[in-house]
Write an enzyme that holds these catalytic residues in place. Structure first.
Site, PDB file in Angstrom:
ATOM      1  N   ALA A   1     -21.252  52.326   3.941  1.00 58.16           N
ATOM      2  CA  ALA A   1     -21.299  52.902   5.363  1.00 58.16           C
ATOM      3  C   ALA A   1     -22.369  52.629   5.718  1.00 58.16           C
ATOM      4  O   ALA A   1     -22.965  51.299   5.653  1.00 58.16           O
ATOM      5  CB  ALA A   1     -22.033  54.484   4.517  1.00 58.16           C
ATOM      6  N   ASP A   2     -22.695  52.679   6.629  1.00 59.38           N
ATOM      7  CA  ASP A   2     -22.686  51.950   7.851  1.00 59.38           C
ATOM      8  C   ASP A   2     -23.321  52.837   8.957  1.00 59.38           C
ATOM      9  O   ASP A   2     -22.552  54.384   9.243  1.00 59.38           O
ATOM     10  CB  ASP A   2     -21.918  50.934   8.896  1.00 59.38           C
ATOM     11  CG  ASP A   2     -22.611  50.465  10.101  1.00 59.38           C
ATOM     12  OD1 ASP A   2     -23.559  49.293   9.301  1.00 59.38           O
ATOM     13  OD2 ASP A   2     -23.016  50.195  11.528  1.00 59.38           O
ATOM     14  N   THR A   3     -24.463  52.536   9.777  1.00 62.08           N
ATOM     15  CA  THR A   3     -25.184  54.062  10.508  1.00 62.08           C
ATOM     16  C   THR A   3     -26.033  53.187  11.663  1.00 62.08           C
ATOM     17  O   THR A   3     -26.472  52.454  11.648  1.00 62.08           O
ATOM     18  CB  THR A   3     -26.781  54.689  10.177  1.00 62.08           C
ATOM     19  OG1 THR A   3     -26.588  54.889   8.740  1.00 62.08           O
ATOM     20  CG2 THR A   3     -27.288  55.717  10.695  1.00 62.08           C
TER      21      THR A   3
ATOM     22  N   ALA B   1     -20.979  55.810   9.899  1.00 64.43           N
ATOM     23  CA  ALA B   1     -19.516  56.219   8.700  1.00 64.43           C
ATOM     24  C   ALA B   1     -19.688  55.592   7.567  1.00 64.43           C
ATOM     25  O   ALA B   1     -19.983  55.091   6.910  1.00 64.43           O
ATOM     26  CB  ALA B   1     -18.781  54.497   9.397  1.00 64.43           C
TER      27      ALA B   1
END
Length: 225
Positions: free
Chosen positions: A80-82, A119
């Site tokens: 995940a990436d924020t 994501a």
């Protein structure tokens, strides 16, 4: 389908691991990605940027672990990436200094609501020879966050000194003391924390379903020959 198998989280974030436990994934192996996260922001829109970063993080760990001679291949790799998107459209990630941290928080306080985009990516290996050898699904979720405009500079400075938000996109942790900076949110809370649970579950279900469909298709083709 993945119980008792290698489930890898390509992130060192304890928050994401804790959130995954809420949907029953408690036996998770943490293998942080070494992807540099240095994509050229000028080439991507915000959604595309956060999605591509999460894909590259997942792919780096997947390639590293797929032929692990000791543990064997993973059943699934999750990443995940924020990022924070300011009202000007600027993509904000983790602050690089206390000065930048304070400036970041002031920007979020003084401007209109900002957006938090996370994501989520899932990859599973295929038993077939279908290129590229894995199935992949992704999901991007957006939550709108409004800071309290009454928060003082003094309070922002004190928050920066706690270093709670030093390793967070946008420089604050809504699940911690950083909640005092927030007036309201529109969307899911867990997305702001760093992992939208409903979206994550859908990605896992879809990628495992796609894996089965590909393998069934290969078996059908083999039967026709």
């Amino acid at each position: 389908m993945i119980r008792g198998k290698r489930v890898i989280l390509a992130s060192a974030s304890p928050r994401r691991k804790q959130l995954l436990s809420q949907i029953g994934l408690t036996d998770i192996e943490v293998v942080p990605s070494s992807f540099a996260e240095n994509l050229d922001k000028s080439r991507y829109g915000a959604f595309e940027y956060v999605r591509e970063t999460a894909i590259q993080k997942c792919l780096e760990v997947y390639k590293r672990e797929i032929n692990n001679p000791v543990k064997g291949e993973p059943a699934i790799v999750l990443s995940a990436d924020t990022v924070i998107i300011s009202y000007t459209g600027e993509i904000m990630e983790k602050p690089r200094s206390e000065k930048e941290h304070l400036a970041m928080l002031k920007t979020l306080r003084d401007g209109p609501p900002h957006k938090v985009c996370t994501a989520v990516v899932a990859m599973v290996p295929l038993e077939t020879l279908v290129y590229p050898g894995y199935a992949q699904e992704n999901h991007v979720e957006e939550t709108t966050v409004t800071f309290d405009p009454m928060v003082t500079d003094h309070l922002l400075e004190a928050y920066v000194k706690t270093r709670e938000g030093a390793d967070k996109a946008g420089g604050y942790a809504i699940q911690g003391t950083g909640s005092i900076l927030v007036k309201k949110i529109e969307g899911t809370f867990d997305n702001v924390v760093g992992l939208p649970l409903r979206g994550t579950l859908k990605v896992i279900e879809k990628v495992l379903s796609n894996d089965e469909m590909v393998e069934e298709g290969e078996e059908d083709e083999g039967g026709e020959e």
